[in-house]
Design a protein around this motif. Sequence first.
Motif, short mmCIF file in Angstrom:
data_model
loop_
_atom_site.label_atom_id
_atom_site.label_comp_id
_atom_site.label_asym_id
_atom_site.label_seq_id
_atom_site.Cartn_x
_atom_site.Cartn_y
_atom_site.Cartn_z
N SER A 196 68.94 84.78 87.57
CA SER A 196 68.25 83.77 86.98
C SER A 196 68.78 82.68 87.51
O SER A 196 69.67 82.26 88.12
N LEU A 197 67.82 81.40 87.40
CA LEU A 197 68.16 80.26 88.07
C LEU A 197 68.28 79.19 86.66
O LEU A 197 68.70 78.11 87.08
N GLU A 198 68.17 79.76 85.53
CA GLU A 198 68.67 79.17 84.39
C GLU A 198 70.03 78.83 84.14
O GLU A 198 70.84 80.03 84.17
N ALA A 199 70.70 77.62 84.01
CA ALA A 199 72.24 77.38 84.11
C ALA A 199 72.23 76.75 82.64
O ALA A 199 71.73 75.94 82.46
N THR A 200 73.66 76.93 82.10
CA THR A 200 73.64 76.12 80.98
C THR A 200 75.36 75.86 81.06
O THR A 200 76.03 76.59 81.74
N VAL A 249 67.77 69.17 77.71
CA VAL A 249 67.13 70.05 78.65
C VAL A 249 66.92 69.08 79.90
O VAL A 249 66.29 68.14 79.82
N GLU A 281 66.01 67.84 83.81
CA GLU A 281 65.23 67.93 84.93
C GLU A 281 65.56 67.76 86.01
O GLU A 281 65.09 68.40 87.20
N ARG A 322 71.07 72.38 79.23
CA ARG A 322 70.33 73.82 80.04
C ARG A 322 69.48 72.97 81.14
O ARG A 322 68.82 72.09 80.97
N TYR A 323 69.49 73.66 82.31
CA TYR A 323 68.87 73.32 83.48
C TYR A 323 68.45 74.69 84.26
O TYR A 323 69.01 75.64 84.39
N THR A 324 67.20 74.42 84.65
CA THR A 324 66.46 75.60 85.26
C THR A 324 66.18 75.19 86.99
O THR A 324 65.35 74.16 86.87
N ARG A 331 75.43 81.34 84.02
CA ARG A 331 74.38 81.61 84.66
C ARG A 331 74.27 83.20 84.55
O ARG A 331 74.90 83.98 84.77
#
Length: 157
Positions: A71-75, A115, A117, A88-90, A67
């Motif tokens: 940022s709130l985007e995690a992989t 991706v 949700e 990938r998750y935001t 991460r």
Amino acid sequence: MNPVRRRRLLWVIALVVAAGLATALVAMALQRNIAYLYTPSEVLRGEAGEHARFRLGGMVAADSFKRAPGSLEATFRVTDGDAQMPVRYTGILPDLFREKQAVVATGRMEGDVFVAEQILAKHDETYMPKEVADKMGMAHKKHDVQAPAAGTAQEAP
């Protein structure tokens, strides 16, 4: 054909058409909201479909979570022991989310990346949905890994 029979026939036909239309609408609504569970191996074999919404289940692979700061985007990668799928998750991840733990992600494929949700995480093997338990059991047998005993809680680190 007399007028009474004609009128009855038209009513029966209208009723059958209305029932068929209602059935079709209900079936379409259910089809849109259904999300099947697949493992990374099944997704890579093409069983999940191209743009279908589905659930991806497995374990978060060790040393795969990343991460960016602020940022709130995690992989991360989800594995079933045979294959790994990048995810990938935001958003805010559940408190129980961590590497080497079971996860179920709901979302879609975009290219080679899933991706998500929604992310559901669990801390032990005490409870899981039957379909996840069955697939994890098959993976344990295939890789000759001893499955945790049912009903015993594992200690959280």
